[in-house]
Motif scaffolding. Structure first.
Motif, PDB file in Angstrom:
ATOM      1  N   ILE A 198       0.841  -1.201   0.000  1.00  0.00           N
ATOM      2  CA  ILE A 198       0.000   0.000   0.000  1.00  0.00           C
ATOM      3  C   ILE A 198       0.876   1.251   0.000  1.00  0.00           C
ATOM      4  N   ALA A 199       1.933   1.251   0.809  1.00  0.00           N
ATOM      5  CA  ALA A 199       2.838   2.400   0.860  1.00  0.00           C
ATOM      6  C   ALA A 199       3.517   2.617  -0.492  1.00  0.00           C
ATOM      7  N   PHE A 200       3.923   1.529  -1.146  1.00  0.00           N
ATOM      8  CA  PHE A 200       4.581   1.635  -2.449  1.00  0.00           C
ATOM      9  C   PHE A 200       3.628   2.223  -3.487  1.00  0.00           C
ATOM     10  N   VAL A 201       2.410   1.730  -3.529  1.00  0.00           N
ATOM     11  CA  VAL A 201       1.421   2.226  -4.484  1.00  0.00           C
ATOM     12  C   VAL A 201       1.102   3.691  -4.217  1.00  0.00           C
ATOM     13  N   ALA A 202       0.965   4.045  -2.945  1.00  0.00           N
ATOM     14  CA  ALA A 202       0.686   5.443  -2.603  1.00  0.00           C
ATOM     15  C   ALA A 202       1.826   6.352  -3.056  1.00  0.00           C
ATOM     16  N   ALA A 203       3.059   5.901  -2.868  1.00  0.00           N
ATOM     17  CA  ALA A 203       4.211   6.701  -3.305  1.00  0.00           C
ATOM     18  C   ALA A 203       4.217   6.872  -4.815  1.00  0.00           C
ATOM     19  N   LYS A 204       3.924   5.784  -5.534  1.00  0.00           N
ATOM     20  CA  LYS A 204       3.890   5.864  -7.003  1.00  0.00           C
ATOM     21  C   LYS A 204       2.783   6.803  -7.472  1.00  0.00           C
ATOM     22  N   LEU A 205       1.639   6.758  -6.819  1.00  0.00           N
ATOM     23  CA  LEU A 205       0.527   7.626  -7.212  1.00  0.00           C
ATOM     24  C   LEU A 205       0.820   9.100  -6.946  1.00  0.00           C
ATOM     25  N   SER A 206       1.670   9.385  -5.965  1.00  0.00           N
ATOM     26  CA  SER A 206       1.971  10.774  -5.637  1.00  0.00           C
ATOM     27  C   SER A 206       3.078  11.356  -6.513  1.00  0.00           C
ATOM     28  N   GLU A 207       3.795  10.520  -7.256  1.00  0.00           N
ATOM     29  CA  GLU A 207       4.910  11.010  -8.072  1.00  0.00           C
ATOM     30  C   GLU A 207       4.519  12.124  -9.042  1.00  0.00           C
ATOM     31  N   PRO A 208       3.429  12.004  -9.789  1.00  0.00           N
ATOM     32  CA  PRO A 208       3.082  13.087 -10.724  1.00  0.00           C
ATOM     33  C   PRO A 208       2.870  14.429 -10.022  1.00  0.00           C
ATOM     34  N   ALA A 209       2.287  14.403  -8.846  1.00  0.00           N
ATOM     35  CA  ALA A 209       2.053  15.649  -8.119  1.00  0.00           C
ATOM     36  C   ALA A 209       3.363  16.275  -7.671  1.00  0.00           C
ATOM     37  N   PHE A 210       4.323  15.443  -7.294  1.00  0.00           N
ATOM     38  CA  PHE A 210       5.601  15.956  -6.819  1.00  0.00           C
ATOM     39  C   PHE A 210       6.575  16.277  -7.940  1.00  0.00           C
ATOM     40  N   GLU A 211       6.325  15.777  -9.152  1.00  0.00           N
ATOM     41  CA  GLU A 211       7.238  16.047 -10.267  1.00  0.00           C
ATOM     42  C   GLU A 211       7.427  17.542 -10.495  1.00  0.00           C
ATOM     43  N   LYS A 212       6.349  18.301 -10.373  1.00  0.00           N
ATOM     44  CA  LYS A 212       6.428  19.747 -10.581  1.00  0.00           C
ATOM     45  C   LYS A 212       7.363  20.397  -9.555  1.00  0.00           C
ATOM     46  N   ILE A 213       7.374  19.840  -8.356  1.00  0.00           N
ATOM     47  CA  ILE A 213       8.224  20.381  -7.299  1.00  0.00           C
ATOM     48  C   ILE A 213       9.656  19.891  -7.460  1.00  0.00           C
ATOM     49  N   TRP A 214       9.816  18.592  -7.764  1.00  0.00           N
ATOM     50  CA  TRP A 214      11.139  17.979  -7.823  1.00  0.00           C
ATOM     51  C   TRP A 214      11.918  18.345  -9.087  1.00  0.00           C
ATOM     52  N   ASP A 215      11.214  18.486 -10.194  1.00  0.00           N
ATOM     53  CA  ASP A 215      11.891  18.679 -11.472  1.00  0.00           C
ATOM     54  C   ASP A 215      12.106  20.168 -11.738  1.00  0.00           C
ATOM     55  N   ASN A 216      13.175  20.697 -11.140  1.00  0.00           N
ATOM     56  CA  ASN A 216      13.505  22.099 -11.367  1.00  0.00           C
ATOM     57  C   ASN A 216      15.022  22.256 -11.272  1.00  0.00           C
ATOM     58  N   PRO A 217      15.565  23.322 -11.869  1.00  0.00           N
ATOM     59  CA  PRO A 217      17.022  23.508 -11.889  1.00  0.00           C
ATOM     60  C   PRO A 217      17.653  23.645 -10.505  1.00  0.00           C
ATOM     61  N   ASP A 218      16.938  24.221  -9.562  1.00  0.00           N
ATOM     62  CA  ASP A 218      17.499  24.411  -8.225  1.00  0.00           C
ATOM     63  C   ASP A 218      17.750  23.065  -7.527  1.00  0.00           C
ATOM     64  N   ASP A 219      16.943  22.084  -7.823  1.00  0.00           N
ATOM     65  CA  ASP A 219      17.092  20.774  -7.178  1.00  0.00           C
ATOM     66  C   ASP A 219      17.859  19.781  -8.034  1.00  0.00           C
ATOM     67  N   ALA A 220      18.394  20.198  -9.157  1.00  0.00           N
ATOM     68  CA  ALA A 220      19.113  19.295 -10.055  1.00  0.00           C
ATOM     69  C   ALA A 220      20.308  18.643  -9.384  1.00  0.00           C
ATOM     70  N   GLU A 221      20.928  19.327  -8.458  1.00  0.00           N
ATOM     71  CA  GLU A 221      22.083  18.748  -7.752  1.00  0.00           C
ATOM     72  C   GLU A 221      21.685  17.492  -6.971  1.00  0.00           C
ATOM     73  N   TYR A 222      20.463  17.472  -6.460  1.00  0.00           N
ATOM     74  CA  TYR A 222      20.014  16.317  -5.688  1.00  0.00           C
ATOM     75  C   TYR A 222      19.781  15.108  -6.582  1.00  0.00           C
ATOM     76  N   ASP A 223      19.548  15.318  -7.863  1.00  0.00           N
ATOM     77  CA  ASP A 223      19.360  14.212  -8.797  1.00  0.00           C
ATOM     78  C   ASP A 223      20.620  13.373  -8.935  1.00  0.00           C
ATOM     79  N   LYS A 224      21.755  13.966  -8.666  1.00  0.00           N
ATOM     80  CA  LYS A 224      23.039  13.265  -8.819  1.00  0.00           C
ATOM     81  C   LYS A 224      23.353  12.370  -7.627  1.00  0.00           C
ATOM     82  N   LEU A 225      22.626  12.518  -6.530  1.00  0.00           N
ATOM     83  CA  LEU A 225      22.895  11.736  -5.316  1.00  0.00           C
ATOM     84  C   LEU A 225      22.454  10.311  -5.448  1.00  0.00           C
TER      85      LEU A 225
END
Length: 72
Positions: free
Chosen positions: A45-72
């Motif tokens: 249930i936790a895994f499915v909930a996390a997957k379902l929330s990904e589209p909502a968080f993409e707008k927040i996560w996918d930005n140039p300021d957070d690009a450095e965190y993508d490399k971690l």
């Protein structure tokens, strides 16, 4: 999966033939199976909930300021 009444009765009859200490072992085993099934369900249930929330968080996560965190 639900056991049929014949299977349930066979198991009950076998348990009734055990010593009290053995019945406690059977109960502990059943508890461990139940816990395993419950734990798997909760994590699924936790895994499915996390997957379902990904589209909502993409707008927040996918930005140039957070690009450095993508490399971690």
């Amino acid at each position: 999966m639900q056991a049929d009444s014949t299977t349930e009765q066979r198991v009950i009859d076998k348990i009734r033939g055990l010593f009290p200490e053995q019945i406690l072992q059977v109960e502990e085993f059943i508890d461990s199976l139940y816990k395993k099934n419950t734990t798997n369900t909760d994590s699924e249930i936790a895994f499915v909930a996390a997957k379902l929330s990904e589209p909502a968080f993409e707008k927040i996560w996918d930005n140039p300021d957070d690009a450095e965190y993508d490399k971690l």
